[in-house]
Design a protein around this motif. Structure first.
Motif: not given
Length: 338
Positions: A243-257
């Motif tokens: 989704s454009l508004l996130g959540a954005y995650v790393d390769a392990e699925g951890n939230d960039l927040r």
């Protein structure tokens, strides 16, 4: 982005491809098939880029006050390698605040015009803001449309480093530095916000840049110190989202927040502190990063951090972007431009 001094310091000339460049300038290629970094060997921090309707690329950088004052310098290129100065974005500084500098602009083509979003801030500013200007010509000059918001009005400290992403023609603004990365929808005319802001990445980051690829969204962010010369630790990381508004995650699925995304590019190969990138696409469909970095041993021009314009192709592997070797290239194959 907070800077020790963020203003550029010298007159520039274009990078040369297909011949050996002057060692003092730091650009040029060994053959017509390759180029050498930096592609613009003068100070040009916080680059953004847009491609005009005729295929020409334009890049925009943080304000200069060196041998010639430039209110957002503009350079152009037909091949992403040879860059030439064409002027500055503003004939006069915007008048909606005093005693501030024009940092980290972002350009986008929409509504048949060119929009330039810019940070308006001073060093240590407690309440910076973001403005917008428009032009029919990507080489400027731009007409200021005024303030989009200041930090206290939007509820985000250090409201700088704007980037606009168009989704099906609707503009979304991403922004922020060291106090979280946020996103908000803009009105269709691009000069006012619409809706509520969304928190998309944590306090480690600044200089957000979003691209869409294969149905996913990728959030490039810079982290580390940007402006300490060759002691800088800047690097680019990335997260992805459905989704454009996130959540954005790393390769392990951890939230960039909360988490740190995988590294796209970091210092090495004779360059230090690479970051604050834009992404452009060549005519073969390959993605390229334009960003700034320091050359080893050349950290400052007088008091000004000497960050030069760099270019590297993005490799996509298993759904993640990276620069080859995760370090800037010295010499590489030229982009394919028709």
């Amino acid at each position: 982005m907070r800077r020790r001094r963020f203003l550029a310091g010298s007159v520039g000339v274009a990078g040369l491809s297909g011949c050996v460049g002057s060692p003092a300038d730091g650009f040029g290629g060994e053959s017509a098939e390759t180029y050498r970094n930096p592609v613009f060997g003068r100070v040009f921090p916080d680059p953004s880029a847009v491609r005009a309707a005729d295929g020409t690329f334009y890049a925009y950088g943080t304000e200069e006050d060196g041998e010639r004052f430039r209110r957002v310098p503009i350079v152009e290129s037909t091949d992403l390698v040879n860059w030439t100065r064409v002027g500055e974005a503003f004939e006069e500084k915007p008048d909606w605040r005093d005693g501030a500098y024009l940092w980290a602009p972002d350009a986008v083509r929409m509504n048949g015009r060119y929009y330039l979003y810019y940070s308006y801030a001073d060093w240590g500013d407690e309440n910076p803001g973001i403005g917008v200007a428009t032009s029919d010509d990507p080489a400027g000059p731009f007409t200021d449309r005024g303030k989009l918001f200041r930090g206290d009005e939007i509820g985000v400290e250090n409201s700088i480093d704007p980037m606009v992403f168009l989704r099906d023609g609707t503009p979304y603004l991403f922004w922020g530095s060291r106090r979280g990365i946020y996103a908000i929808r803009l009105r269709s005319d691009g000069v006012e916000t619409a809706g509520e802001k969304t928190h998309v990445a944590g306090d480690h980051y600044e200089a957000a840049y979003v691209v869409e690829r294969d149905g996913r969204y990728y959030l490039f962010v810079s982290t580390g110190t940007c402006c300490e010369g060759t002691s800088s630790t800047y690097r680019v990381r990335v997260g992805r989202s459905d989704s454009l508004l996130g959540a954005y995650v790393d390769a392990e699925g951890n939230d960039l927040r909360e988490a740190k995304g995988p590294v796209v590019v970091e210092g090495g190969n004779g360059f230090v502190g690479p970051g604050h990138n834009a992404v452009v696409t060549d005519d073969a469909g390959d993605d390229w990063m334009l960003y700034h970095a320091y050359e080893e041993g050349e950290g400052y021009v007088a008091e000004t951090p000497r960050r030069v314009l760099m270019l590297d192709r993005i490799d996509w592997s298993d759904g993640w972007p990276t620069v080859e070797g995760r370090t800037p290239s010295r010499e590489a194959q030229v982009p394919e431009i028709d």
